[in-house]
Write a protein that holds these residues in place. Structure first.
Motif, PDB file in Angstrom:
ATOM      1  N   VAL A  17      44.036  23.888  40.881  1.00 26.67           N
ATOM      2  CA  VAL A  17      43.160  23.317  41.907  1.00 26.67           C
ATOM      3  C   VAL A  17      42.390  24.504  42.474  1.00 26.67           C
ATOM      4  O   VAL A  17      42.916  25.287  43.256  1.00 26.67           O
ATOM      5  CB  VAL A  17      43.965  22.602  43.014  1.00 26.67           C
ATOM      6  N   GLY A  18      41.160  24.630  42.038  1.00 27.21           N
ATOM      7  CA  GLY A  18      40.391  25.822  42.396  1.00 27.21           C
ATOM      8  C   GLY A  18      40.995  27.022  41.711  1.00 27.21           C
ATOM      9  O   GLY A  18      41.104  27.078  40.488  1.00 27.21           O
ATOM     10  N   ASN A  19      41.407  28.000  42.493  1.00 27.45           N
ATOM     11  CA  ASN A  19      42.075  29.178  41.941  1.00 27.45           C
ATOM     12  C   ASN A  19      43.588  29.115  42.134  1.00 27.45           C
ATOM     13  O   ASN A  19      44.294  30.051  41.771  1.00 27.45           O
ATOM     14  CB  ASN A  19      41.534  30.446  42.611  1.00 27.45           C
ATOM     15  N   THR A  20      44.078  28.025  42.722  1.00 31.15           N
ATOM     16  CA  THR A  20      45.508  27.900  42.994  1.00 31.15           C
ATOM     17  C   THR A  20      46.185  27.100  41.872  1.00 31.15           C
ATOM     18  O   THR A  20      45.831  25.953  41.619  1.00 31.15           O
ATOM     19  CB  THR A  20      45.740  27.166  44.332  1.00 31.15           C
ATOM     20  N   PRO A  21      47.182  27.700  41.212  1.00 30.15           N
ATOM     21  CA  PRO A  21      47.879  26.951  40.155  1.00 30.15           C
ATOM     22  C   PRO A  21      48.863  25.941  40.759  1.00 30.15           C
ATOM     23  O   PRO A  21      49.502  26.197  41.776  1.00 30.15           O
ATOM     24  CB  PRO A  21      48.619  28.032  39.374  1.00 30.15           C
ATOM     25  N   VAL A  22      48.948  24.783  40.128  1.00 34.75           N
ATOM     26  CA  VAL A  22      49.930  23.774  40.521  1.00 34.75           C
ATOM     27  C   VAL A  22      51.120  23.928  39.579  1.00 34.75           C
ATOM     28  O   VAL A  22      50.979  23.845  38.364  1.00 34.75           O
ATOM     29  CB  VAL A  22      49.337  22.351  40.417  1.00 34.75           C
ATOM     30  N   LYS A  23      52.296  24.164  40.161  1.00 30.17           N
ATOM     31  CA  LYS A  23      53.487  24.452  39.366  1.00 30.17           C
ATOM     32  C   LYS A  23      54.482  23.300  39.487  1.00 30.17           C
ATOM     33  O   LYS A  23      54.587  22.662  40.522  1.00 30.17           O
ATOM     34  CB  LYS A  23      54.146  25.745  39.828  1.00 30.17           C
ATOM     35  N   ALA A  24      55.206  23.067  38.417  1.00 34.44           N
ATOM     36  CA  ALA A  24      56.292  22.091  38.396  1.00 34.44           C
ATOM     37  C   ALA A  24      57.548  22.803  37.910  1.00 34.44           C
ATOM     38  O   ALA A  24      57.516  23.569  36.944  1.00 34.44           O
ATOM     39  CB  ALA A  24      55.960  20.923  37.487  1.00 34.44           C
ATOM     40  N   THR A  25      58.646  22.559  38.586  1.00 35.13           N
ATOM     41  CA  THR A  25      59.918  23.175  38.221  1.00 35.13           C
ATOM     42  C   THR A  25      60.830  22.118  37.618  1.00 35.13           C
ATOM     43  O   THR A  25      61.042  21.061  38.201  1.00 35.13           O
ATOM     44  CB  THR A  25      60.588  23.796  39.455  1.00 35.13           C
ATOM     45  N   PHE A  26      61.357  22.411  36.436  1.00 34.38           N
ATOM     46  CA  PHE A  26      62.267  21.510  35.747  1.00 34.38           C
ATOM     47  C   PHE A  26      63.628  22.182  35.645  1.00 34.38           C
ATOM     48  O   PHE A  26      63.721  23.374  35.390  1.00 34.38           O
ATOM     49  CB  PHE A  26      61.753  21.189  34.343  1.00 34.38           C
TER      50      PHE A  26
END
Length: 71
Positions: free
Chosen positions: A51-60
């Motif tokens: 999102v823009g320069n911000t990464p969206v992270k998901a933790t599994f």
């Protein structure tokens, strides 16, 4: 005849000690493997988008209970 029985008794005592040692070794290996499997937990973080320069992270998180063979 008596000498052969004495030799057989001595070798059987030694083999009993060796077998007992191997059984203890196998039991300790099995116990340590069960502890590692039971306490194992793996966490992995992935970048699923930006999102823009911000990464969206998901933790599994993967646990021992999530293995299909044990469900």
């Amino acid at each position: 005849m008596a000498v052969s029985k004495l030799v057989l008794a001595a070798t059987s005592r030694k083999s009993c000690k060796v077998l007992l040692g191997l059984r203890v070794l196998a039991f300790s290996a099995k116990l340590s493997a069960a502890i590692v499997m039971g306490l194992n937990k793996k966490t992995k973080t992935f970048v699923v988008g930006n999102v823009g320069n911000t990464p969206v992270k998901a933790t599994f998180t993967a646990k021992f209970q999530h293995t299909p063979a044990f469900v």
